[in-house]
Design an enzyme around this catalytic site. Sequence first.
Site, PDB file in Angstrom:
ATOM      1  N   CYS A 286       0.845  -1.188   0.000  1.00 15.20           N
ATOM      2  CA  CYS A 286       0.000   0.000   0.000  1.00 15.20           C
ATOM      3  C   CYS A 286       0.886   1.245   0.000  1.00 15.20           C
ATOM      4  O   CYS A 286       1.861   1.323   0.736  1.00 15.20           O
ATOM      5  CB  CYS A 286      -0.950   0.110   1.192  1.00 15.20           C
ATOM      6  SG  CYS A 286      -2.150  -1.213   1.255  1.00 15.20           S
TER       7      CYS A 286
ATOM      8  N   ARG B 201       3.981  -0.420  -4.643  1.00 19.63           N
ATOM      9  CA  ARG B 201       3.656  -0.888  -3.294  1.00 19.63           C
ATOM     10  C   ARG B 201       2.346  -1.672  -3.231  1.00 19.63           C
ATOM     11  O   ARG B 201       1.964  -2.170  -2.170  1.00 19.63           O
ATOM     12  CB  ARG B 201       3.554   0.311  -2.337  1.00 19.63           C
ATOM     13  CG  ARG B 201       4.793   1.169  -2.319  1.00 19.63           C
ATOM     14  CD  ARG B 201       4.633   2.320  -1.363  1.00 19.63           C
ATOM     15  NE  ARG B 201       4.579   1.849  -0.005  1.00 19.63           N
ATOM     16  CZ  ARG B 201       5.635   1.616   0.754  1.00 19.63           C
ATOM     17  NH1 ARG B 201       6.848   1.806   0.257  1.00 19.63           N
ATOM     18  NH2 ARG B 201       5.505   1.190   1.975  1.00 19.63           N
TER      19      ARG B 201
ATOM     20  N   GLU C 172      16.869 -18.476  -6.758  1.00 18.54           N
ATOM     21  CA  GLU C 172      16.516 -17.117  -7.193  1.00 18.54           C
ATOM     22  C   GLU C 172      15.988 -17.133  -8.640  1.00 18.54           C
ATOM     23  O   GLU C 172      15.058 -16.394  -8.978  1.00 18.54           O
ATOM     24  CB  GLU C 172      17.746 -16.199  -7.047  1.00 18.54           C
ATOM     25  CG  GLU C 172      17.665 -14.841  -7.706  1.00 18.54           C
ATOM     26  CD  GLU C 172      16.483 -13.983  -7.262  1.00 18.54           C
ATOM     27  OE1 GLU C 172      15.793 -14.331  -6.290  1.00 18.54           O
ATOM     28  OE2 GLU C 172      16.222 -12.979  -7.943  1.00 18.54           O
TER      29      GLU C 172
ATOM     30  N   HIS D 239      17.238 -37.407  -5.303  1.00 20.02           N
ATOM     31  CA  HIS D 239      16.528 -37.745  -4.070  1.00 20.02           C
ATOM     32  C   HIS D 239      15.054 -37.354  -4.154  1.00 20.02           C
ATOM     33  O   HIS D 239      14.405 -37.173  -3.134  1.00 20.02           O
ATOM     34  CB  HIS D 239      17.215 -37.073  -2.875  1.00 20.02           C
ATOM     35  CG  HIS D 239      18.640 -37.492  -2.726  1.00 20.02           C
ATOM     36  ND1 HIS D 239      19.003 -38.753  -2.316  1.00 20.02           N
ATOM     37  CD2 HIS D 239      19.795 -36.843  -3.006  1.00 20.02           C
ATOM     38  CE1 HIS D 239      20.329 -38.853  -2.319  1.00 20.02           C
ATOM     39  NE2 HIS D 239      20.829 -37.701  -2.735  1.00 20.02           N
TER      40      HIS D 239
END
Length: 590
Positions: free
Chosen positions: A2, A28, A468, A491
């Site tokens: 926000c 934001r 990443e 695995h």
Amino acid sequence: MCGIFGYVGNRKDAGRIVVRGIKSLEYRGYDSWGVARMIDGDIFIEKNVGKIGGVNPESFSELSSIAIAHTRWATHGGVTKENAHPHISCDKKISVVHNGIIENYQELREELKNKGHTFTSETDTEIICHMIAENLKTSKDLPEAVRITCQRFEGRYGFLIINTETNELIAARTGSPLIVGRGEDETFIASDIPAFMEHTKTVNYIDDGEMVITDGKETRFYEINSGKEIDKRNVEITLDIEEAKKGEYEHFMLKEIMDQKDTIARAVNQDEEQIQTIANAIRDAQGTFLSACGTAGKVCMASEYFFSVVAEKHVNFTPASEFPIYHHFLVPESLLIVVSQSGETADVLEAMKVAKSKRAKVLAVVNSEGSTIDREADYTLLINAGPERAVASTKAATGQMAVMLLVAYALADKLNEGRAVLLETASMINDMLNPRYMEHVSGIAENIKEEENVYIIGKSWNYPMALESAIKIQEVSYVHAEGFAGGELKHGPIALIQKGTPCIALIGNDETKMDTLSNTIELKARGAHIIGVAPENNEVFDEWIKVPDAETAQAIVNIIPIQVLAYYLAIKRGKDPDMPRNLAKSVTVK
Ligand code: G6P
């Protein structure tokens, strides 16, 4: 999460000013937007779902000298017009925009309902205006009502209110960023500086537990609890407006990827004495912890390897949201290193609080100067990458890695060698990011754009880079991507590989090269389509993305083509790479 922005002053187009400014805070959150203006003594609110980016500021040009605006990342209550801010009190006299979460809002909401207030949204925010209106009945003035209201809140808030009785903008903060911009006979208050950067570069930072009252001309600061007035220093900021613009690029993400031609060199340009002080602090600490969120967390993981390989020093990474659980291991001699682009991430601030409660020291590696993390840390290293606007972090991540690698070299008493390796890397990145290279990676994105899954492997510092890489691909292209340590494949994850599954192998010219190549061959044997990111080609690769041989800085160069690949995958799949769904750049809630 926000963005909020308010204006009060001598200009008469407050609505237009706040709409223009709030657009630069869209990073934001962009679920909905809203504006409240005072016109002829009444508050007028316009709001809607969707992005403020498409709203024309010119339609807010009526006479008004005070206004507030909001861009939302939904927490409490779905993405609806009713839940969009601003909210307003029942008597239509007090309107609010808010960033944060009022954790005890359910209890307060019940209390206010019992006193006759009617709620029109599902948000926690709406209690702010009703509660101020309620407390105003028994307070001497509005500022006192705001102070009393704030004292009831648990959680985090940064909010702005306007009211019909005075031409004042009132702001309060605990946990969510707020910065005051000081113009001549006008004042701006925003979650972040870009909102008012075109008007003023003189700012006051508001700290937790503080509030501000301004009519544009006169601006006063108070402690929320005691009501005591406080002095604030004017700070001149050095942000470059042009750096915060897209310029010739279609998207911020692409611009910021290309900025890496010079941001590594900027990150390396650190004060020698400061780096050495920090290296000494790490050497003397009884336990060094690394903590951060998201991409910055992957930078910390890579740094574990930098410290181990370059300085033979064990440091310990924990995601910031998990860090508080480790408080048992913290002593006053511990050191916490936090890494953050925005300098405002709530979980990181919480980790710092826990460390400080044990009297441990905190070093911050941040991009945003003057941010809360920068101001609250004992030591700060700024990475100087310039504003990063795309949600997906690119240049901040590589700048952070450059600084962490430099610190590792300083710890090994090899600062000059570290600087040389990084400056050489910077120049190789400059050469690498040429139009032919971009076209080549874009071609690979074209080949895999219809795929539903992509897997990435790496070893040593290429392992966090595999993680990443997965974040980059997921967040902007919405392709399911997962990163693994190459040795972990057999695995479990290898069961996912089928004929044609795209798999990316991140490789460097180091001791781990042969192992990763073996893992790549195992993938190929199961039918995977191999994209090798490596300094040298290999017959196991179906496609090769060449990267420079950057020695200990290989993690920095290997992630860059993946950023480019993720960008083109987003474009080719018709997604907006700058504003991916459900995400926000600055995560100021826990
Ligand atoms: C969000 C951003 C990421 C960032 C993370 C941490 O999730 O989208 O790009 O890595 O927050 O943010 P910080 O500002 O602390 O680096």
